[in-house]
Design a protein around this motif. Sequence first.
Motif, mmCIF file in Angstrom:
data_model
loop_
_atom_site.group_PDB
_atom_site.id
_atom_site.type_symbol
_atom_site.label_atom_id
_atom_site.label_comp_id
_atom_site.label_asym_id
_atom_site.label_seq_id
_atom_site.Cartn_x
_atom_site.Cartn_y
_atom_site.Cartn_z
ATOM 1 N N ALA A 74 -4.012 17.269 -2.116
ATOM 2 C CA ALA A 74 -4.037 18.724 -1.925
ATOM 3 C C ALA A 74 -3.417 19.113 -0.587
ATOM 4 O O ALA A 74 -2.698 20.121 -0.482
ATOM 5 N N LEU A 75 -3.681 18.305 0.437
ATOM 6 C CA LEU A 75 -3.095 18.590 1.744
ATOM 7 C C LEU A 75 -1.573 18.473 1.699
ATOM 8 O O LEU A 75 -0.850 19.323 2.247
ATOM 9 N N ALA A 76 -1.072 17.446 1.030
ATOM 10 C CA ALA A 76 0.378 17.282 0.924
ATOM 11 C C ALA A 76 1.006 18.435 0.149
ATOM 12 O O ALA A 76 2.081 18.944 0.535
ATOM 13 N N GLU A 77 0.364 18.872 -0.916
ATOM 14 C CA GLU A 77 0.908 19.996 -1.682
ATOM 15 C C GLU A 77 0.915 21.274 -0.855
ATOM 16 O O GLU A 77 1.875 22.058 -0.895
ATOM 17 N N ARG A 78 -0.136 21.499 -0.107
ATOM 18 C CA ARG A 78 -0.206 22.716 0.707
ATOM 19 C C ARG A 78 0.848 22.692 1.815
ATOM 20 O O ARG A 78 1.489 23.714 2.098
ATOM 21 N N LEU A 79 1.036 21.550 2.438
ATOM 22 C CA LEU A 79 2.052 21.456 3.478
ATOM 23 C C LEU A 79 3.449 21.635 2.901
ATOM 24 O O LEU A 79 4.332 22.219 3.548
ATOM 25 N N ALA A 80 3.658 21.136 1.690
ATOM 26 C CA ALA A 80 4.972 21.305 1.063
ATOM 27 C C ALA A 80 5.235 22.765 0.728
ATOM 28 O O ALA A 80 6.378 23.240 0.826
ATOM 29 N N ARG A 81 4.199 23.493 0.325
ATOM 30 C CA ARG A 81 4.393 24.918 0.021
ATOM 31 C C ARG A 81 4.691 25.716 1.278
ATOM 32 O O ARG A 81 5.504 26.647 1.255
ATOM 33 N N VAL A 82 4.033 25.376 2.371
ATOM 34 C CA VAL A 82 4.238 26.114 3.616
ATOM 35 C C VAL A 82 5.540 25.708 4.292
ATOM 36 O O VAL A 82 6.216 26.542 4.907
ATOM 37 N N GLY A 83 5.897 24.447 4.186
ATOM 38 C CA GLY A 83 7.048 23.927 4.896
ATOM 39 C C GLY A 83 8.361 24.392 4.302
ATOM 40 O O GLY A 83 8.426 25.039 3.254
ATOM 41 N N PRO A 84 9.449 24.034 4.966
ATOM 42 C CA PRO A 84 10.786 24.412 4.484
ATOM 43 C C PRO A 84 11.177 23.578 3.270
ATOM 44 O O PRO A 84 10.482 22.617 2.906
ATOM 45 N N PRO A 85 12.292 23.900 2.618
ATOM 46 C CA PRO A 85 12.715 23.128 1.437
ATOM 47 C C PRO A 85 12.945 21.654 1.718
ATOM 48 O O PRO A 85 12.775 20.822 0.813
ATOM 49 N N GLU A 86 13.324 21.311 2.927
ATOM 50 C CA GLU A 86 13.568 19.891 3.216
ATOM 51 C C GLU A 86 12.284 19.067 3.269
ATOM 52 O O GLU A 86 12.331 17.859 3.514
ATOM 53 N N SER A 87 11.133 19.690 3.039
ATOM 54 C CA SER A 87 9.873 18.950 2.996
ATOM 55 C C SER A 87 9.626 18.278 1.642
ATOM 56 O O SER A 87 8.672 17.519 1.520
ATOM 57 N N GLU A 88 10.444 18.559 0.641
ATOM 58 C CA GLU A 88 10.205 18.027 -0.698
ATOM 59 C C GLU A 88 10.249 16.504 -0.756
ATOM 60 O O GLU A 88 9.393 15.891 -1.419
ATOM 61 N N PRO A 89 11.202 15.818 -0.109
ATOM 62 C CA PRO A 89 11.160 14.345 -0.147
ATOM 63 C C PRO A 89 9.857 13.760 0.405
ATOM 64 O O PRO A 89 9.335 12.791 -0.143
#
Length: 801
Positions: free
Chosen positions: A528-543
Amino acid sequence: MPILKNLGVSDPKVPRAGTLPLRSSRNPFEEVSGLEEEESGELGSLPNGTSCRRRATLEKLAGLAPFRLGWAPGRRAGSPGDGQSRSFLGRVLVPGIRRSSADFGLLARLHGTRAHGDEEAAGEAARRLAFLRLGRGSKPQRASLAERVVPAGEAAPEPPPKVPEPPKMKEPLSGESRALTHQRELARADEHILELEAEELAPSGGGAPGPPKAEGAGGGRRARDVALLYEALQRELWALVRETLAGPGPGACAGAGAVAQLGQVLVQEEAADGRRGPGAARKLRARWAEAVARAARERLEAAAPGAPGGLAGQLEALRARLLEDMAVVRGRLAPAYPAGLGAFGVYLRGYHGALAEWLGASARRRLPLADRYALLHWHNQVYPREVLGLVDMAALENGELGPLLSPGTLRGLEDECVTDVKAQTRAALLRVLQEDEEHWGSLEDQHSSLAQDVCELLEEHTERAPRISQEFGERMAHCCLGGLAEFLQSFQQRVERFHENPGVREMLPDTYISKTIALVNCGPPLRALAERLARVGPPESEPAREASASALDHVTRLCHRVVADLLFQELQPHFNKLMRRKWLSSPEALDGIVGTLGAQALALRRMQDEPYQALVAELHRRALVEYVRPLLRGRLRCSSARTRSRVAGRLREDAAQLQRLFRRLESQALWLDAVVPHLAEVLQLEDTPSIQVEVGVLVRDYPDIRRKHVAALLDIRGLRNTAARQEILAVARDLELSEEGALSPPRDRAFFADIPVPRPSFCLSFPLFLGRLPLSRLARPSLACLPRPRPPSLVRPRARR
C-alpha cells in the motif's frame, strides 16, 4: 562710573582742593590707581604733561589707610618697572585675578558688614564719599590712548580706521525649536525648521528662493543649524516609531497624538521636497520606511532567540510577534497616520523585509533535517495562511509582497532534504531489517514490527513534504519509493535464504508456519505504501513501483507455497484414498480432508486479509486439483451406466462439501465450484450431443484444459466408439485451436495445467499387424487400443509431490 560713585570719587573735570583728575582708561576699574605708600618726593609727570603731584591715592580718598592692596599675579610689590598697582576692584572684578582674604574684608567694610569695632571708620568713609559726590559734575571726556601717549605740544596722529564688526545674527537654534522637539511637539518643531530653512534659502531682494547664503554672511552657519535640527527631529521620529511598536504600557508608546504628529511631519516634509527640488529633497518618507524596517528587525530579533524548541520554536515565536505587532498597527497606529501615507502597507513591508532577512540568514546555516522541514513548511504554509491571510493585503500600494526566500534558496533546501532523506532512510531501513531478521530463526513466536517500522520511517517524510508544496511532495515520494524498492529487494533475498535454510525446516510445523505468516503480513502495508508513493510521485516512479510489487509478489508466493506444502503434506494420506472402491461407499477420506483444513484455518486467520484471501484461494484450487488428479489418472473405470451414475453422484456430494468448507474459509475462488460438477456431467450423460455441449462448457470455463484431459475422461466413462470420441474431441480441438493465439490464463486461474495425465492411447493399424496378430485378437475391444510406446529419449522422471 557707578563703582567710583560708591567709593566717593568725584568727577575729574571738577577741580577740587586736595584732589586730582583720574587718568582716562578703557577699563573703568583701572582708572582708580592708588600708590603702595604715600611718598613725599616728586612723582614726575605723565606723558600728556599732567603732574603726578596732583594724583590722590585711594587710601586718602576713601579713608582706607590701614589696608594695603595686593598686586596682580606675576608681579611682586616694589619690583622695578612696576609703576602702577592694580586696585582692589580691578583684582576682584576682572576675571583671572586671584582674590585675597583682605579684599573680601575690604568689601565687607564698604558694605557695612564689619564687626562693631570698625563702625567709626566705616562712618567716616561714608561721610567722605558723600562729600565727594556733592562736587561731581558731568561725565568727563576720556582721553584716547593716542592723547595719552603723545607728548605735549605735538599733534596727535589720526586714529586708524575702525573695521566694522559683522552684525550679530539672531541665533537660529533657539531654545524653542529644541524644546518642541524634546517635548514631542514634532509638527511645530518641523514648522520652525522649515521657516529657518526658508530664511536661509530666501534671496535678499525677495522673489523665488535662491541658493544658500555664503559662509561669511552666516549662510553656512544657518545651514549647519538646520541640519542639526533635522537630525534631532529625526532621532525623535524614529524613536517614536520604535516605541509605538512596543505596544501599550508605561513608557512604551507616546500615544496616537504623537503618531499623528509624526504623520503630519511626513506630509509637511513631502510638500517641502516638492519646493526643494530633486537634488535637495530630504526624502523623509523613505527614511520613515527604513526606520519602520529597522524597528521591525529589532522586534523580530528580540522575539526569536529566547524561544524553546529549536528553529521550529523560534518560527512560532516570530509568528506570534508578527500577529501581535500587526494587530497594534492595524488597531492603533495606522488610523493615526494620514490616509495618503499608506501606513499599514509600510509597516507590513517593513516586517516582511525584516522576516526575509532573518529567514535568509537561517537558510544559509547548516541546518538539521528537521529544521529544514520546519523552515520550508513555515515559509510555504504557515506564513501565507496564518499571517498574511489575516491582514489586509489590499493596503499594499504596489501589489503583492515578494517571496521571503528566493526560488534558488528554496530549491537548495529541498535538494538538501532529499539527499539527507535518501541517506538516512537507506541506513535506517537496513538496520531495521537486520534487527528483525535476527528473530526469524528463534523458536519463540514473537510479533514482527518490520512493516510498521518501515512505514513510519518513510511516512515521516512522505507526509511532511506534500504539506510544504506539491512539487516537493512528488520529489520526496519518488526518493522514498526508490529507497523502498531497494529495501524490498533485500527483504526478498533474506526471505529466500530463510526458507532455504535446513535448520529452519527442522522447526515444528506450527512455529514454521507462524514465522512464515509474519513474513507474509509485511506485504500488505508495504505494498500500500508503494502504491501511494507511486500515485503521488512523478511518472518516472513507475519502474520503482513495479520493482516493489514484484519483490512483494515473490515473497507472498514463496510463503504461500511453503504453507500450502506443509498443509498438503498432512493432507496427502487422505487424498490417496480418493477414487477407489472404498471411496464410493465411505466418505472417510473427504471427511479427513475437510477436518484438517478446518483445523488449520485458525492459524491462517492471523494472516492479513489480502494475503489470507490469496492463500485460501490457492488452497481451494490446490485441494480441487488434488481431488481431480486421481480421477483423470484412471483409478476408476466405469464399465456400466450404473457405475457412472454412482461415480457422478459421489463427485457431486464431495464438491458440495468442499464448497461449504471454503465458503466457511471465505474463499473468493468461486470459479472453482463448477469444475467437479462439470466432470460428473460428462461421466453421467449418455448421448453424444449432450456430452459435446458439456465439454464445450468445460473448455470455455477452464481454457487450460486439453484434449488429453477430455480423452482421459472419456476413457474413464468407457466410451470406445471411435466416431463418438472423434466428435467429442473435435469440440475440444476447435476451442483449443481458437485460443492458441490468445494469452494463457494467469497462474491463479490455471487448473488442468497442474494435472498430468497418461499419454493418449492410439488404435492399431490393421495392415501393420495383419501378418503378426490373428484377427480374433484384433476384434476384442480390450485390445483394440493400446498405449503408444514412449521413446526412451523423451521419458522424463515424474515430479514427486
